[in-house]
Design a protein around this motif. Sequence first.
Motif, short mmCIF file in Angstrom:
data_model
loop_
_atom_site.label_atom_id
_atom_site.label_comp_id
_atom_site.label_asym_id
_atom_site.label_seq_id
_atom_site.Cartn_x
_atom_site.Cartn_y
_atom_site.Cartn_z
N TYR A 13 0.83 -1.21 0.00
CA TYR A 13 0.00 0.00 0.00
C TYR A 13 0.86 1.26 0.00
CZ TYR A 13 -3.04 3.56 2.22
OH TYR A 13 -3.72 4.71 2.54
N LEU A 14 1.97 1.23 0.76
CA LEU A 14 2.81 2.42 0.89
C LEU A 14 3.76 2.64 -0.28
CD1 LEU A 14 3.83 2.19 4.67
CD2 LEU A 14 2.10 3.68 3.65
N TYR A 15 4.35 1.54 -0.78
CA TYR A 15 5.47 1.69 -1.70
C TYR A 15 5.23 1.11 -3.10
CZ TYR A 15 7.65 2.44 2.84
OH TYR A 15 7.95 2.89 4.09
N SER A 16 4.09 0.49 -3.29
CA SER A 16 3.80 -0.10 -4.59
C SER A 16 2.32 0.13 -4.91
CB SER A 16 4.17 -1.59 -4.59
OG SER A 16 3.99 -2.15 -5.86
N GLN A 17 1.63 -0.89 -5.38
CA GLN A 17 0.23 -0.76 -5.74
C GLN A 17 -0.49 -2.05 -5.42
OE1 GLN A 17 -1.64 1.95 -7.10
NE2 GLN A 17 -3.26 0.51 -6.51
N LEU A 18 -1.51 -1.97 -4.56
CA LEU A 18 -2.31 -3.14 -4.26
C LEU A 18 -3.12 -3.57 -5.48
CD1 LEU A 18 -3.68 -2.18 -0.72
CD2 LEU A 18 -2.00 -3.97 -1.22
N ASN A 19 -3.26 -4.87 -5.64
CA ASN A 19 -4.09 -5.41 -6.70
C ASN A 19 -5.49 -5.62 -6.13
OD1 ASN A 19 -5.43 -6.88 -8.65
ND2 ASN A 19 -3.79 -8.38 -8.96
N TYR A 20 -6.45 -4.81 -6.57
CA TYR A 20 -7.79 -4.86 -6.00
C TYR A 20 -8.66 -5.95 -6.60
CZ TYR A 20 -6.38 -0.68 -3.58
OH TYR A 20 -5.70 0.20 -2.76
N GLU A 21 -8.05 -6.82 -7.41
CA GLU A 21 -8.72 -8.04 -7.84
C GLU A 21 -8.41 -9.19 -6.89
OE1 GLU A 21 -10.90 -8.16 -10.39
OE2 GLU A 21 -10.60 -5.99 -10.46
N GLU A 22 -7.51 -8.96 -5.92
CA GLU A 22 -7.11 -9.98 -4.97
C GLU A 22 -7.59 -9.61 -3.57
OE1 GLU A 22 -2.79 -11.03 -7.06
OE2 GLU A 22 -2.88 -10.06 -5.09
N ILE A 23 -7.59 -10.58 -2.67
CA ILE A 23 -7.83 -10.30 -1.26
C ILE A 23 -6.61 -9.59 -0.70
CG2 ILE A 23 -8.18 -11.31 1.02
CD1 ILE A 23 -10.65 -11.42 -0.74
N ASN A 24 -6.81 -8.40 -0.13
CA ASN A 24 -5.71 -7.61 0.43
C ASN A 24 -5.73 -7.54 1.95
OD1 ASN A 24 -4.28 -6.52 -1.97
ND2 ASN A 24 -6.29 -5.66 -2.44
N PHE A 25 -6.91 -7.66 2.53
CA PHE A 25 -7.04 -7.45 3.97
C PHE A 25 -7.82 -8.61 4.58
CE2 PHE A 25 -7.93 -3.17 1.92
CZ PHE A 25 -6.60 -2.82 1.82
N ARG A 26 -7.37 -9.04 5.76
CA ARG A 26 -8.06 -10.13 6.46
C ARG A 26 -8.11 -9.87 7.96
NH1 ARG A 26 -5.39 -14.86 3.04
NH2 ARG A 26 -7.14 -15.35 1.67
#
Length: 467
Positions: free
Chosen positions: A420-433
């Motif tokens: 999240y801070l240094y790159s780019q999250l893929n919002y097609e994947e699960i990022n948070f649990r």
Amino acid sequence: MTCCSFVVLAIIVALACIDCACVHAYKATHYSPTQQVQYLPVSPYGYVGPQPGKSQLFQIVNEWKYLDFEYPTYGQRQKSIANREFIAENNLPLGVDFYKDRIFITTPRWKDGVPASFGYLPYPPKEQSPPIRPYPNWESHGDPYNPDCTKLISVYRTQIDDCNRLWLIDSGIVNATVSLSQVCPPKIVAYDLRTDQAVVHYQFPADQVKQDSLHSNIVVDVHKDRCDDAHAYVTDVWRFGIVVYSLRKNRSWRVTNYNFSPDPVASDFNVFGLNFQWLDGVFGMSLSKAKTPEEERVVYFHPMASFKEFVVSNSLLKDESLWPAKAQDFAKYFIAVGERGVNGQSSTSAIDRNGVMFFTQVHRDDVGCWDTKKPYDAANLHRFLEAEGNSTLIQFPNDLKVDNEPTQSVWVISNRLPVYLYSQLNYEEINFRILKANANDLVQGTVCDPRSYVHPQQHLVPEYLYH
């Protein structure tokens, strides 16, 4: 009924439900609010799904590709998006806590577009990816561009005490990752969870807030038989101090010690293919248990950029007369108790009623444990997800709590923060649990089990801490 009749009926039903569909369209999932979702338990090795004959320790409670919020109306949500008050990809969950039928979750204002920095979710869950409900209500959350410092600005973490109160630390900082702005003084707020009314609201004095301070974690030292005599300990992770707040005195003081500083060797992180340096000081804290209000407790602590665990008596932290006048005289009583080894950086920790400490392992994407009655060394530390292969179940465990329920559970939130801070999250994947596990079941049969053999050579904590 003819085929045409079915079509006409379907159209009528669809038209009648347009408003209902709009109301729920903003939810961060395609699940209906009444749909029951099956949550698969996971093994200690991170495989999601049933494994006959194997212990299944962690349960995924909720998970998201991206976060959403529950607005009063669909129109208000659309307006918030249009005004860029809500930017879904800028929201990241950080802290987690649990009380009876609610999961609490913090969403600090790291970037623009975070509409509320603290909320809750119903438990048991009816949706896999539910929208966050601001706590205690929308009106309690301030506007970072026109700040009202009596309201919540940027909440980092929370602590639920034995007196049915939820305490939180509001850093007062927005855009910490872009262009840090201290729009309000840091403050402690506490709510009575039986009424959801604020019972504490305390702003830190200016002399206890340093340039570029970041107050990011809180633990509460109180006994259920003396609820009016609580002390909250708040870490300043960027300026290496602990602010101690006394509820009875309604006053605070700042504690400093050289062991609050980061270890340069432990400041280099390699996570998700990203290399970065964090000089984060004192961060995680946990308290030993006390049977009576008079019983002395110890406070375990560690910097984020460190492989070591430290300990100090709570009586030193609670003695206002020592700080800062006698800081040098008492510096030696903040001592190291052991090391977690290379890549053993930890964010937060918590201790259950049996004296077992659970702690995050951010570099290892894991959760560890230690029976505090045993020496703090490699032989007595255990990691639950250490596997025969790489686990993707927990990816950067950022916060951990042990709840106060009759049967205690360990709660963990993972959030891929470095991406999240240094790159780019893929919002097609699960990022948070959000995950949970029964505390007793977790340690059964491990070196952390209090019923297992206690090393006879030494007692971990020096005797002075108990006098």
